[in-house]
Design a protein around this motif. Structure first.
Motif, mmCIF file in Angstrom:
data_model
loop_
_atom_site.group_PDB
_atom_site.id
_atom_site.type_symbol
_atom_site.label_atom_id
_atom_site.label_comp_id
_atom_site.label_asym_id
_atom_site.label_seq_id
_atom_site.Cartn_x
_atom_site.Cartn_y
_atom_site.Cartn_z
ATOM 1 N N LEU A 108 1.058 84.488 97.776
ATOM 2 C CA LEU A 108 2.232 84.798 96.968
ATOM 3 C C LEU A 108 3.396 85.314 97.814
ATOM 4 N N SER A 109 3.327 85.060 99.104
ATOM 5 C CA SER A 109 4.410 85.452 99.998
ATOM 6 C C SER A 109 4.343 84.597 101.254
ATOM 7 N N LEU A 110 5.406 84.655 102.045
ATOM 8 C CA LEU A 110 5.459 83.946 103.323
ATOM 9 C C LEU A 110 5.524 84.968 104.449
ATOM 10 N N ASN A 111 5.036 84.588 105.630
ATOM 11 C CA ASN A 111 5.246 85.480 106.763
ATOM 12 C C ASN A 111 6.693 85.330 107.221
ATOM 13 N N SER A 112 7.145 86.207 108.083
ATOM 14 C CA SER A 112 8.562 86.244 108.436
ATOM 15 C C SER A 112 9.047 84.952 109.086
ATOM 16 N N THR A 113 8.194 84.313 109.896
ATOM 17 C CA THR A 113 8.589 83.071 110.571
ATOM 18 C C THR A 113 8.779 81.945 109.566
ATOM 19 N N HIS A 114 7.784 81.753 108.693
ATOM 20 C CA HIS A 114 7.888 80.711 107.682
ATOM 21 C C HIS A 114 9.033 81.000 106.704
ATOM 22 N N ALA A 115 9.247 82.282 106.418
ATOM 23 C CA ALA A 115 10.316 82.657 105.499
ATOM 24 C C ALA A 115 11.674 82.218 106.031
#
Length: 443
Positions: free
Chosen positions: A136-143
């Protein structure tokens, strides 16, 4: 404020927005000189823009003439190939967002239309993708990659190219932030999912803001998620609300999720005044001494309000809150007389004006609404039904609220006060952003 005939208003609205996007620079120059907003400012009042920066208040430089066609003839975006989200799951939402955030309109529809839809689409995108990713979230790189790709797709369909700035949304808004729960299975073990779906699967858009049936269920679930960590602060709870909304969006069809998310967003939007209210001392100087000179007072009041009119479009309820906020600021400067009544200030005077003559402000519906695209134009509804008087704050007229039935709210459109009703179609206009060569036919 001077009245204007509906037919003339409709023509002026069309001409103004044709002006924004005209095709021939020579036509633009002559029309700008006669129809655009007056950008002169008083020395005592700062220039206000939607972002708070001292930039021109109205877009006078036309964007690419082909921009409106992009909505139906999308340019191929250059994607990173590193985003884990499936944009195909939200095709319809992306199209709606591109129209709601269309080029020059975006900064002026930001608060009510564009940014709520932009954020809702991101929530739905992550939620729908979680069906495969189980996250339900993305890591900072993918974000970072996904938000950049999302911008590319929207821009390719005619949206403004600075939505992250306009809506104050960055890659961190796609992560779990301070919430410790980010996997679907962990989420479903921690909260009462049945209660969320029962209260939020479909909401009463008119009454949700008063009853808070869904809002309370989301808050309760967010508190449950926050309790997983040792820090159950307000910030953590707010971050966990984003996780709850993404999970909810994963269980609903995109259009259904959109209605819920936009409805919930409107509850917060209509609680406050989004305008920047400059120093009221110039008005206090003109309206002091028990208003010894009405002309001087109303001139000062008109000059002040003209700055507010250059910021953004408002809903009816937002305009009421702005009137209350400004009234309180004036009262603190020892202005006890009702200068709204004295100077004939209406709710429409707080919103962006529908034409350069500043004769009719555009108040958007306080319930969620979207711009629409019809072959050659982007349009949005503007309620010009009434010149509703602005209410001077007093003990008998406290802060406005559509939920407080003891407070007599002016005759707003019926849907605003929770009652079913109709708009008067004779006085409901479309602000039209038309792309034709009509300028070439203007004598």
């Amino acid at each position: 404020m001077r009245q204007i005939e509906p037919q003339k208003l409709n023509l002026k609205i069309s001409l103004l927005f044709l002006l924004i996007h005209c095709f021939n620079d020579s036509h633009c120059t002559s029309l700008q000189n006669s129809l655009t907003f007056d950008q002169k400012v008083d020395n005592l009042l700062p220039m206000i823009s939607p972002t708070g920066n001292p930039q021109p208040l109205y877009p006078l430089i036309a964007p690419s003439p082909l921009s409106p066609f992009i909505i139906t003839h999308s340019t191929a975006p250059k994607l990173s190939g590193l985003c884990t989200l499936d944009f195909n799951t939200t095709d319809s939402m992306i199209t709606i967002t591109a129209i709601d955030c269309f080029t020059v309109f975006a900064p002026y529809l930001a608060n009510v239309v564009c940014c709520p839809q932009f954020e809702a689409t991101l929530t739905i995108l992550i939620g729908q993708s979680s069906q495969k990713t189980k996250r339900l979230s993305l890591n900072s790189t993918h974000a970072s990659h996904c938000l950049s790709d999302f911008d590319q797709i929207l821009t390719g369909q005619g949206a403004d190219n600075s939505l992250q700035h306009i809506c104050s949304i960055g890659p961190s808004n796609l992560t779990e932030a301070s919430c410790q729960v980010k996997f679907v299975d962990q989420f479903e073990k921690t909260v009462n999912t049945s209660k969320i779906l029962a209260n939020c699967g479909k909401i009463d858009v008119v009454n949700e803001c008063c009853q808070e049936t869904c809002l309370n269920a989301i808050s309760e679930a967010a508190e449950d998620l926050a309790s997983v960590s040792s820090d159950v602060s307000t910030r953590v709870i707010e971050d966990c609300k984003s996780i709850v909304l993404r999970w909810l969006a994963s269980k609903l069809e995109p259009l259904q999720a959109k209605e819920v998310l936009r409805g919930l967003a409107s509850c917060n939007l209509n609680k406050a005044c989004p305008l920047v209210l400059p120093n009221v001392r110039p008005v206090a100087q003109g309206c002091g001494d028990e208003i010894s000179n009405r002309t001087t007072c109303c001139r000062a009041m008109g000059s002040y309000v003209s700055h507010l009119q250059k910021q953004s479009f408002l809903t009816n309820l937002q305009a009421m809150n702005c009137a209350a906020s400004l009234g309180k600021k004036l009262q603190k400067e020892n202005i006890s007389n009702d200068v709204y009544d004295l100077c004939h200030i209406t709710l429409q005077d707080f919103s962006l004006q529908a034409n350069g003559m500043q004769e009719s402000g555009c108040l958007l519906p306080s319930l969620p609404s979207d711009a629409t695209f019809d072959r050659s134009r982007v349009s949005f509804l503007c309620d010009l039904n009434d010149h509703i008087p602005a209410t001077w704050p007093s003990v008998s007229h406290p802060a406005p609220s559509s939920c407080n039935k003891t407070v007599k709210i002016p005759a707003l459109p019926a849907a605003t006060s929770g009652q079913k009703g109709r708009y008067n179609n004779d006085f409901m206009f479309l602000l039209v952003y038309t792309i034709t060569f009509i300028l070439g036919t203007i004598p």
